[in-house]
Design an enzyme around this catalytic site. Structure first.
Site, mmCIF file in Angstrom:
data_model
loop_
_atom_site.group_PDB
_atom_site.id
_atom_site.type_symbol
_atom_site.label_atom_id
_atom_site.label_comp_id
_atom_site.label_asym_id
_atom_site.label_seq_id
_atom_site.Cartn_x
_atom_site.Cartn_y
_atom_site.Cartn_z
ATOM 1 N N GLY A 127 1.021 -1.208 -0.018
ATOM 2 C CA GLY A 127 -0.203 -0.102 -0.018
ATOM 3 C C GLY A 127 0.767 1.276 0.147
ATOM 4 O O GLY A 127 0.406 2.177 0.574
ATOM 5 N N LYS A 133 -8.782 -4.020 12.354
ATOM 6 C CA LYS A 133 -7.488 -3.896 12.925
ATOM 7 C C LYS A 133 -7.273 -4.846 13.830
ATOM 8 O O LYS A 133 -6.037 -5.344 13.916
ATOM 9 C CB LYS A 133 -7.419 -2.627 13.211
ATOM 10 C CG LYS A 133 -7.698 -1.659 12.039
ATOM 11 C CD LYS A 133 -6.466 -1.998 11.027
ATOM 12 C CE LYS A 133 -5.152 -1.470 11.093
ATOM 13 N NZ LYS A 133 -4.291 -1.718 9.823
ATOM 14 N N ARG A 190 -2.476 -0.706 -5.793
ATOM 15 C CA ARG A 190 -3.569 -1.755 -6.578
ATOM 16 C C ARG A 190 -3.209 -1.405 -8.364
ATOM 17 O O ARG A 190 -3.391 -2.442 -8.955
ATOM 18 C CB ARG A 190 -5.184 -1.297 -6.027
ATOM 19 C CG ARG A 190 -5.232 -2.143 -5.012
ATOM 20 C CD ARG A 190 -6.662 -2.093 -4.568
ATOM 21 N NE ARG A 190 -7.057 -0.950 -3.840
ATOM 22 C CZ ARG A 190 -8.229 -0.954 -3.093
ATOM 23 N NH1 ARG A 190 -9.198 -1.775 -3.238
ATOM 24 N NH2 ARG A 190 -8.289 0.129 -2.340
HETATM 25 P P1 NAP Z 1 -4.685 5.274 3.297
HETATM 26 O O1 NAP Z 1 -4.238 6.435 2.901
HETATM 27 O O2 NAP Z 1 -6.276 4.939 2.834
HETATM 28 O O3 NAP Z 1 -4.078 3.880 2.927
HETATM 29 C C1 NAP Z 1 -4.451 2.724 2.766
HETATM 30 C C2 NAP Z 1 -3.634 1.914 1.740
HETATM 31 O O4 NAP Z 1 -4.349 0.531 1.732
HETATM 32 C C3 NAP Z 1 -3.745 2.399 0.335
HETATM 33 O O5 NAP Z 1 -2.516 2.117 -0.236
HETATM 34 C C4 NAP Z 1 -4.798 1.363 -0.189
HETATM 35 O O6 NAP Z 1 -4.602 1.456 -1.644
HETATM 36 C C5 NAP Z 1 -4.362 0.364 0.607
HETATM 37 N N1 NAP Z 1 -5.564 -0.772 0.105
HETATM 38 C C6 NAP Z 1 -6.990 -0.571 0.667
HETATM 39 N N2 NAP Z 1 -7.405 -1.783 0.410
HETATM 40 C C7 NAP Z 1 -6.797 -2.390 -0.509
HETATM 41 C C8 NAP Z 1 -6.759 -3.789 -1.201
HETATM 42 N N3 NAP Z 1 -8.018 -4.393 -1.131
HETATM 43 N N4 NAP Z 1 -5.475 -4.070 -1.847
HETATM 44 C C9 NAP Z 1 -4.556 -3.514 -1.975
HETATM 45 N N5 NAP Z 1 -4.550 -2.478 -1.250
HETATM 46 C C10 NAP Z 1 -5.327 -1.829 -0.689
HETATM 47 O O7 NAP Z 1 -4.785 5.127 4.866
HETATM 48 P P2 NAP Z 1 -3.591 5.490 5.870
HETATM 49 O O8 NAP Z 1 -3.942 6.271 6.904
HETATM 50 O O9 NAP Z 1 -2.288 5.636 4.877
HETATM 51 O O10 NAP Z 1 -3.404 3.963 6.528
HETATM 52 C C11 NAP Z 1 -2.254 3.134 6.377
HETATM 53 C C12 NAP Z 1 -2.384 2.149 7.511
HETATM 54 O O11 NAP Z 1 -2.210 2.781 8.752
HETATM 55 C C13 NAP Z 1 -3.533 1.100 7.540
HETATM 56 O O12 NAP Z 1 -3.218 -0.015 7.823
HETATM 57 C C14 NAP Z 1 -4.449 1.755 8.685
HETATM 58 O O13 NAP Z 1 -5.084 1.129 9.120
HETATM 59 C C15 NAP Z 1 -3.172 2.332 9.590
HETATM 60 N N6 NAP Z 1 -3.640 3.526 10.561
HETATM 61 C C16 NAP Z 1 -3.992 4.478 9.966
HETATM 62 C C17 NAP Z 1 -4.354 5.563 10.919
HETATM 63 C C18 NAP Z 1 -4.696 6.954 10.364
HETATM 64 O O14 NAP Z 1 -5.375 7.853 11.354
HETATM 65 N N7 NAP Z 1 -4.805 7.363 9.072
HETATM 66 C C19 NAP Z 1 -4.384 5.223 12.308
HETATM 67 C C20 NAP Z 1 -3.984 4.052 12.789
HETATM 68 C C21 NAP Z 1 -3.534 3.293 11.793
HETATM 69 P P3 NAP Z 1 -5.538 2.430 -2.644
HETATM 70 O O15 NAP Z 1 -4.931 3.603 -2.742
HETATM 71 O O16 NAP Z 1 -5.420 1.314 -3.976
HETATM 72 O O17 NAP Z 1 -6.954 2.305 -1.884
#
Ligand code: NAP
Length: 357
Positions: A14, A171, A39
């Site tokens: 991702g 999660k 993706r």
């Molecule tokens: P984000 O920008 O939405 O990133 C999520 C990533 O996961 C994107 O690259 C997305 O790809 C990918 N993804 C989602 N569904 C997928 C699938 N079916 N197959 C392949 N890739 C997929 O969110 P983020 O904030 O950076 O989150 C990154 C990580 O940090 C996640 O594990 C999230 O749970 C964790 N996290 C985030 C926060 C927060 O506040 N942001 C807090 C705690 C933990 P696409 O771009 O193609 O959709």
């Protein structure tokens, strides 16, 4: 002058995400050759910012196509990697249509597919998993069960399910699964980071990460009737990237690490924003009663059951483990909040207007 040999390769799943983009940048700056899965590697909205970052760095970036739902999708990207950062996971908190299809399946199947690929890839020695504080607690009301008054790494979310807080449940299930798979082998170790709400400037103008939605609420009138009595446990996106790096490099790193700088209420965030951006936005001026906030919750896209278990409770985390084991220090939340809101303004995602009386 000789060019230093690139380190790596390392895999970031991702790689185009809000958090992962900062991690990819930091890895490239340190000279790691980065394999990043996305993706759709041909979607410029998802990849242009990564290619631009790589152009300014000595190391190289290779993009690979991989969907969490497809077994075997990560094998070619992982080949030759010693380090794997598994960050990809769907992050949808509001308006989830089908929790199993949209959250639970991709999160857990993705974790299984990435870690099974690690089992098949002889070079892998460490996997850093991006979990969340939502795998530690379900609702702020869970604080009542915590005598120390702060959640720590010994706590697990036991109150979410596929109907109530399904993102948190996704999660929790995927982190538990990761520990289970890691425990069945000994070649690679698992280190987990559990960030709070991630704020701070993003590297892609097209991100729709949760933090963007939370910050947008302050600029678009979501709180025009007043601030609910809610707290957010905040961490800066650059600190989260740094913690991933430290979790991967420190040979002694192990277990879970809460990443939270500080907890602030909606009203405290509003005061920080008003102090910096003035009165031209509908930042809330007062806190509404929990009864009123409960009534307003469905209009704000929040189920009443969730509102009931979060309104009026403090939300506190102990970040001592990340400080001592990873040597983390945290930016003040005010800095992340102000810089994030400024980016939304610059990108036209919030607009200056007169306060609603
Ligand atoms: P984000 O920008 O939405 O990133 C999520 C990533 O996961 C994107 O690259 C997305 O790809 C990918 N993804 C989602 N569904 C997928 C699938 N079916 N197959 C392949 N890739 C997929 O969110 P983020 O904030 O950076 O989150 C990154 C990580 O940090 C996640 O594990 C999230 O749970 C964790 N996290 C985030 C926060 C927060 O506040 N942001 C807090 C705690 C933990 P696409 O771009 O193609 O959709």
């Amino acid at each position: 002058m000789t060019t230093p040999r690139p380190l790596g390769p390392v895999l970031v799943t991702g790689g185009n995400g809000y958090v992962a983009s900062w991690l990819v940048k930091r890895l490239l700056e340190r000279g790691f050759h980065v394999h990043a899965t996305v993706r759709d590697p041909h979607d410029p909205r998802k990849t242009d910012h990564l290619n631009a970052i790589a152009q300014d760095c000595p190391a190289t970036l290779s993009l690979f196509r991989a969907d969490l739902l497809h077994p075997g999708a990560f094998d070619s990207a992982m080949a030759g990697c010693r380090l794997v950062f598994h960050t990809a996971s769907p992050l949808i908190v509001r308006g989830v249509e089908d929790p199993v299809r949209d959250l639970l399946e991709p999160a857990t199947a993705g974790t299984r597919h990435v870690l099974e690929a690690a089992n098949r890839t002889p070079s892998v020695r460490r996997v850093v998993l991006t979990s969340s504080i939502t795998a530690i607690y379900g609702d702020a009301a869970d604080m009542e069960q915590i005598p120390a008054g702060r959640f720590d790494e010994s706590h697990w979310n036991e109150t979410s399910d596929e109907r109530h807080q399904p993102y948190s449940y996704s999660k929790t299930l995927s982190e538990r699964l990761a520990w289970e798979i890691a425990g069945k082998q000994s070649r690679w170790d698992l280190v987990v980071v559990n960030p709070g709400l991630v704020l701070g400037p993003g590297l892609s103008p097209h991100t729709s990460a949760e933090g963007v939605l939370v910050m947008r609420d302050f600029g678009n009138g979501y709180y025009r009737f007043g601030a609910p009595e809610l707290e957010f446990a905040i961490v800066d996106v650059r600190d989260v990237a740094e913690a991933h790096l430290r979790a991967s490099m420190n040979p002694k790193a192990e277990g879970r690490h809460i990443l939270v700088g500080e907890s602030l209420s909606v009203m405290e965030i509003a005061e920080i924003l008003r102090g910096r951006f003035g009165d031209g936005f509908p930042f809330p001026r007062h806190t509404v009663s929990n009864t009123a906030a409960l009534m307003l919750a469905p209009r704000r896209g929040i189920p009443q059951a969730v509102a009931r278990r979060n309104l009026g409770y403090p939300l506190r985390f102990d970040n001592e483990r990340s400080r001592s084991a990873l040597g983390m220090t945290y930016r003040p939340a005010a800095e992340s909040i102000v810089e994030h809101f400024q980016q939304l303004l610059d990108d036209g995602l919030v607009k200056l207007r007169h306060p609603v009386s």
